[in-house]
Motif scaffolding. Structure first.
Motif: not given
Length: 248
Positions: A122-126, A114-117, A132-135
């Motif tokens: 985030v880095t891809s801007g998807l 999960l951390d990797d995903e 992402v942080t909240r979820n």
């Protein structure tokens, strides 16, 4: 002659329907092995295996219609959802299979994945970082000890068939095995929070709703990039990204 209907197809596997027969094509024979064995053990209705010639598995179609799909309204009644919940409980109470399933990944392995995903999203801007942080925080509740159960591992509502208010069968068992029962319940109700109460009425036991919400977030975070890369749309109304937004 019956037409050939493409039910689902991507780079990993494909399912075709020809009349009353489903043809599942999967180059990974281990997945097919699990599917055949799980269907033979499951204490709920499943398709009948007609024949198997790698990489193809032929199974019968189930009577009735699916309970619905992610991103669309469910035509199923409250009673049908409750019946499905009861069938899921029967599965979870069944004798444990000998192998670990998708819902049985270790907490450490799942957290690392999960951390990797989340970082990739985030880095891809998807997806935006705050979403992402909240979820990712919500998903923490899924990381707790659990008692192994016989789990389906991919219990989307599109895999549950009903005729009226009766469950006629469950399909797609390639992810089955020992696992966390609440993973199945969360997968089943993903995007259909309005029917969670009906499903739990049929399931018949107290459930920690924070864990259900956690699995909704976790499963959606892990799915978004894969779906995008394989020709599906997690941004469609009612689908995975909307599930993530609902946790905000």
């Amino acid at each position: 002659m019956d037409e050939v209907e493409v039910v689902v197809a991507h780079s990993e596997r494909a399912t075709l329907r020809v009349g009353d027969v489903f043809l599942k094509v999967d180059a990974d024979q281990a997945r097919i092995d699990v599917e055949v064995q799980a269907m033979s053990l499951a204490p709920v209705p499943t398709p009948k295996v007609l024949w198997r010639k790698p990489p193809v598995l032929a199974i019968t179609a189930l009577p009735g219609t699916t309970l619905g799909r992610l991103g669309g309204p469910s035509p199923g009644s409250s009673a049908a959802w409750a019946a499905a919940g009861a069938a899921i409980r029967k599965l979870h109470d069944g004798p444990l299979p000998s192998w670990q399933g998708r819902a049985g990944r270790s907490i450490a392995a799942l957290a690392a994945e999960l951390d990797d995903e989340c970082e990739r999203l985030v880095t891809s801007g998807l997806l935006p970082a705050d979403l992402v942080t909240r979820n990712r925080r919500v998903a923490e509740a899924a990381f707790r000890p659990w008692t192994p159960a016989f789990t389906h591992g991919d219990l989307q509502i599109a895999h549950v068939f009903v005729d009226g208010d009766e469950v006629t069968g469950v399909i797609d068992w390639s992810e089955a095995g020992r696992g966390d029962a609440l993973y199945d319940l969360a997968t089943f109700t993903l995007g259909h929070e309005e029917h969670l109460g009906d499903a739990l009425t049929g399931y018949g036991t107290d459930i920690d709703l924070d864990v259900i919400h956690a699995w909704w977030s976790l499963r959606s975070l892990l799915a978004v990039r894969w779906l995008t890369e394989h020709g599906f749309d997690p941004f469609a109304p009612g689908c995975e990204v909307d599930v993530l937004r609902s946790r905000m």
